[in-house]
Write a protein that holds these residues in place. Structure first.
Motif, short mmCIF file in Angstrom:
data_model
loop_
_atom_site.label_atom_id
_atom_site.label_comp_id
_atom_site.label_asym_id
_atom_site.label_seq_id
_atom_site.Cartn_x
_atom_site.Cartn_y
_atom_site.Cartn_z
N ALA A 79 10.63 29.24 26.62
CA ALA A 79 9.29 29.80 26.78
C ALA A 79 8.80 29.60 28.22
O ALA A 79 8.13 30.48 28.78
N PHE A 80 9.15 28.47 28.82
CA PHE A 80 8.72 28.17 30.19
C PHE A 80 9.31 29.16 31.19
O PHE A 80 8.59 29.68 32.03
N VAL A 81 10.60 29.46 31.09
CA VAL A 81 11.22 30.38 32.05
C VAL A 81 11.01 31.84 31.65
O VAL A 81 11.05 32.73 32.51
N GLY A 82 10.78 32.09 30.37
CA GLY A 82 10.54 33.46 29.92
C GLY A 82 11.67 34.38 30.34
O GLY A 82 12.84 34.05 30.18
N GLU A 83 11.31 35.52 30.92
CA GLU A 83 12.31 36.49 31.39
C GLU A 83 12.44 36.47 32.90
O GLU A 83 12.97 37.40 33.49
N LEU A 84 11.94 35.40 33.53
CA LEU A 84 12.02 35.30 34.98
C LEU A 84 13.47 35.25 35.45
O LEU A 84 14.33 34.69 34.78
N PRO A 85 13.74 35.80 36.63
CA PRO A 85 15.07 35.60 37.23
C PRO A 85 15.25 34.12 37.54
O PRO A 85 14.29 33.41 37.82
N ILE A 86 16.49 33.65 37.49
CA ILE A 86 16.80 32.23 37.63
C ILE A 86 17.57 31.98 38.92
O ILE A 86 18.45 32.75 39.29
N VAL A 87 17.24 30.87 39.58
CA VAL A 87 18.01 30.39 40.72
C VAL A 87 18.60 29.04 40.30
O VAL A 87 17.88 28.19 39.78
N ALA A 88 19.92 28.87 40.51
CA ALA A 88 20.58 27.62 40.14
C ALA A 88 21.76 27.38 41.08
O ALA A 88 22.34 28.33 41.60
N HIS A 89 22.08 26.11 41.29
CA HIS A 89 23.27 25.76 42.08
C HIS A 89 24.41 25.53 41.10
O HIS A 89 24.31 24.68 40.22
N ASN A 90 25.47 26.31 41.24
CA ASN A 90 26.57 26.35 40.28
C ASN A 90 26.02 26.79 38.92
O ASN A 90 26.17 26.12 37.90
N GLY A 91 25.37 27.92 38.92
CA GLY A 91 24.68 28.45 37.75
C GLY A 91 25.58 28.69 36.54
O GLY A 91 25.11 28.60 35.41
N ASP A 92 26.86 28.98 36.76
CA ASP A 92 27.76 29.19 35.62
C ASP A 92 27.82 27.95 34.74
O ASP A 92 27.87 28.04 33.52
N PHE A 93 27.82 26.78 35.37
CA PHE A 93 27.86 25.51 34.65
C PHE A 93 26.60 25.35 33.78
O PHE A 93 26.67 25.10 32.59
N ASP A 94 25.43 25.51 34.41
CA ASP A 94 24.16 25.38 33.69
C ASP A 94 24.06 26.40 32.55
O ASP A 94 23.65 26.07 31.44
N TYR A 95 24.41 27.65 32.86
CA TYR A 95 24.33 28.71 31.86
C TYR A 95 25.24 28.43 30.66
O TYR A 95 24.86 28.67 29.52
N ALA A 96 26.45 27.93 30.92
CA ALA A 96 27.38 27.65 29.83
C ALA A 96 26.78 26.63 28.86
O ALA A 96 26.81 26.82 27.64
N PHE A 97 26.21 25.55 29.39
CA PHE A 97 25.61 24.53 28.53
C PHE A 97 24.39 25.08 27.80
O PHE A 97 24.20 24.80 26.61
N LEU A 98 23.55 25.84 28.49
CA LEU A 98 22.36 26.39 27.84
C LEU A 98 22.72 27.39 26.75
O LEU A 98 22.08 27.42 25.69
N ARG A 99 23.75 28.16 26.96
CA ARG A 99 24.16 29.15 25.95
C ARG A 99 24.73 28.46 24.71
O ARG A 99 24.44 28.86 23.57
N VAL A 100 25.53 27.42 24.91
CA VAL A 100 26.06 26.67 23.77
C VAL A 100 24.91 26.00 23.01
O VAL A 100 24.88 26.00 21.78
N ALA A 101 23.94 25.47 23.75
CA ALA A 101 22.78 24.84 23.13
C ALA A 101 21.98 25.86 22.31
O ALA A 101 21.53 25.56 21.20
N CYS A 102 21.83 27.06 22.84
CA CYS A 102 21.12 28.12 22.11
C CYS A 102 21.85 28.46 20.81
O CYS A 102 21.22 28.64 19.77
N GLU A 103 23.18 28.51 20.88
CA GLU A 103 23.97 28.78 19.67
C GLU A 103 23.75 27.69 18.63
O GLU A 103 23.54 27.98 17.45
N LYS A 104 23.79 26.42 19.07
CA LYS A 104 23.60 25.29 18.15
C LYS A 104 22.23 25.33 17.48
O LYS A 104 22.08 24.95 16.33
#
Length: 189
Positions: A130-155
């Motif tokens: 809810a905090f990030v909503g649909e905003l574009p995201i900036v991350a360092h090594n974003g693939d790593f962060d996205y992978a964990f967040l996507r698995v967490a969303c699945e869980k």
């Protein structure tokens, strides 16, 4: 023998005459395709720059490198609007396993801190999304962060995290030379 392919298209006198007498042309007629493409590119850059006036910067700390076997320890985010920090989000999570000593040393988090201040992933993840909503995201090594967040969303049975993103690691590799490595600390220095 060119199998009947035209190698040069020569305008007929009839077409040339119609171009001269046609007064209903649009404002871009008379410009080359290259000039039209440059104009379109400039307009696109302006709209992209405007779209990136509002974005979120995220970071995820984990117990290891595997999104499937390791857990999220901490999620942090900053919402930026017109170059200013608008809001921040930070949550420490409880984990099921033990915190490896090397991860504790790297992150500064301890098992006691996780037990006393940690929240369940099911509580934190909906608030983060809810905090990030649909905003574009900036991350360092974003693939790593996205992978964990996507698995967490699945869980948690939530829609997969799929915001547009810019990865500062890949940007650094393209634009920054003569550095020992591309770790965030090194790039900051």
């Amino acid at each position: 023998d060119f199998d009947g392919l035209k190698l040069i298209l020569r305008p007929s006198s009839k077409r040339l005459a119609s171009r001269i007498t046609d007064h209903t042309h649009n404002s871009t007629q008379g410009f080359s395709k290259a000039a039209k493409m440059r104009t379109a590119s400039r307009m696109k850059k302006k709209s992209v720059q405007k779209a990136w006036q509002h974005f979120a910067v995220i970071d995820v700390e984990t117990t290891g490198l595997s999104p499937v076997h390791d857990e999220i320890l901490e999620i942090g985010a900053i919402r930026v609007s017109d170059g200013r920090v608008e809001a921040t989000f930070q949550a420490i999570l409880k984990i099921n396993g033990h915190l490896p000593p090397e991860v504790s040393k790297l992150t500064g988090l301890t098992e006691d801190l996780l037990k006393t201040e940690g929240k369940l992933l099911q509580e934190v993840l909906p608030d983060f999304l809810a905090f990030v909503g649909e905003l574009p995201i900036v991350a360092h090594n974003g693939d790593f962060d996205y992978a964990f967040l996507r698995v967490a969303c699945e869980k948690c049975g939530l829609p997969l995290f799929s915001n547009r993103r810019v990865d500062t690691l890949s940007m650094a590799k393209r634009y920054v030379d003569h550095v020992a490595n591309y770790k965030l600390e090194t790039l900051v220095e």
